[in-house]
Design an enzyme around this catalytic site. Sequence first.
Site, PDB file in Angstrom:
ATOM      1  N   GLU A 297     -36.536 130.730 -64.252  1.00 51.89           N
ATOM      2  CA  GLU A 297     -35.424 129.530 -63.998  1.00 51.89           C
ATOM      3  C   GLU A 297     -35.434 128.506 -65.005  1.00 51.89           C
ATOM      4  OE1 GLU A 297     -34.359 126.243 -60.765  1.00 51.89           O
ATOM      5  OE2 GLU A 297     -36.440 127.224 -60.929  1.00 51.89           O
ATOM      6  N   LYS A 353     -26.816 129.056 -59.554  1.00 53.44           N
ATOM      7  CA  LYS A 353     -27.685 128.785 -58.280  1.00 53.44           C
ATOM      8  C   LYS A 353     -26.845 128.334 -57.072  1.00 53.44           C
ATOM      9  CE  LYS A 353     -32.207 126.237 -57.038  1.00 53.44           C
ATOM     10  NZ  LYS A 353     -33.141 125.464 -57.803  1.00 53.44           N
ATOM     11  N   CYS A 404     -34.693 130.352 -57.779  1.00 52.99           N
ATOM     12  CA  CYS A 404     -35.835 129.197 -57.189  1.00 52.99           C
ATOM     13  C   CYS A 404     -35.429 129.354 -55.557  1.00 52.99           C
ATOM     14  CB  CYS A 404     -35.769 128.040 -57.747  1.00 52.99           C
ATOM     15  SG  CYS A 404     -37.127 126.954 -57.281  1.00 52.99           S
TER      16      CYS A 404
END
Length: 527
Positions: A297, A353, A404
């Site tokens: 990430e 995300k 994440c």
Amino acid sequence: MPTVKPRLSKQHQRWVMPTLVALVSGILMGLTVAPVEAWFLAWIALAPLWVLVLFPTQRLKLLIPLVWGIGYHGVALAWITGVHPMMWMGVPWLASIAIALFCWIAITLWGAVLVTTWAVCMTVFSRGVGTFTRVLIGVALWCGLESLWSLGPLYWSSLSYTQSPHNLVILHLGQISGSLAVTGAIVAVNGLLAEAWIRYQGSGIGNRGLGKSYKAAMRLFASSCLLFVALHLVGFGLYSRPLVQPPQAALKVGIIQGNIPNTIKLYPEGLRRAIAGYTEGYITLADRGVDAVLTPEGALPFMWSEALRTPLYSAVQQKGVTAWIGAFGEQGQSYTNSMFTLTGDGEFSRYDKVKLVPIGEYIPFEQILGGLIHRLSPLEAKQVPGSPDQVFDTPFGRAIAAICYSSAFPEQLRYQANQGGQFILSAANNAHYNPSMPAQHHAQDTMRAIESDRWAVRATNTGYSGIVDPHGKTLWISGLNTYELHAETIYRRTTQTLYVRWGDWLTPLLLGLAVVFKLTSIQASQK
């Protein structure tokens, strides 16, 4: 003085001891995850809370579960204090301490509220019902509340993750109905143990061998043991199924762990190290014959338009090996935390995300808190989440993307698996926390691999990167705070578990049964 001692002793019995027991049992539950990872404690650590909530002489109905929740979530999530120090971001030392403590206290209390809500509902809805109906209600309530909890912005310390990554057998219940099947199993076993203890306490010391309450206590204890064994046997049946790995489904993936500390990541030194480290790592892995390379990430912590002018982009054009690169994507006047598929022909796909980290990536109640923690944002623009219904196509088929924090939300990955995702690509940063955070993150991805019956490839900035097979076995895991390259063959899969097809069907079923049994008990009492 002689008249004071009995009063203090009575107070100690009614207030101090129950509170202490609740705190200790909550802490024991917190020790089930990294760094201690005493996962077996989860099967007994909830029982004291159950007893204290239901025991007839107990009056501390709100304090007891609140303290238990603080013990559990406070210990399990203590890694959040690792955001301190933040002086490298220009945040003064005292303000950095304040922000770290605020984050820790907030997420701890958020989890404690769930436990307290469960206790209140348990007290109300379990009145006038039989033992097994009460256990059913307790399990249904906990699963229902965790399900609601997962819809919000803060969701990490589900009871289910206490078993990951060690008790892989029980984690296979996740293939049936997701992580809440594991949570329900833990609550059910603890509930039966607690009910056995309550019956035992009411049996009378002098009638242990003869009293009905004592015999009922023994039956309940035996039931808890049998349920524990039966659940593990079901899990073992799923765990022992062989993996079918045809050669045509093979995919050799390379991982780059860049090891760029957050303290320098957004500054010239960090940017130079990132560009050099990921470019050199990509070339090395491409020369080893990998099919694709995964980076963490935010591997390139700037806008994608700038990434297209880096040596890494040129290397991909030259080598032609696909790369999944973490960078920021433009979205109007805002930006996204994204994963890009880059091939020799240019950008192939993008995944934004979905679940942003509160405070770290967006500011809840921004008008109130924005001035206090604005410096936590790496860019001046506002970060926005991606659409929940995204899919991530690659030259090798559809992948399941997890950036994440998204790893903690099972439904995000289940949806992608249901839409044809064949393998998991998990990219995270995990820097600037103590080692228990990346270990817990690895545990989350292990659960997602099992639930979806998919191989998972994890690339993190500073550790732990890893390879996890569909049975949850960690085939490789990196060290912490090291630059590492690794290549591993995984296999694309198109199987669909019951959970992938139907989602969490068990929680609504449990809630429905709990309502039916509760109504039946009410009707029986009115006759």
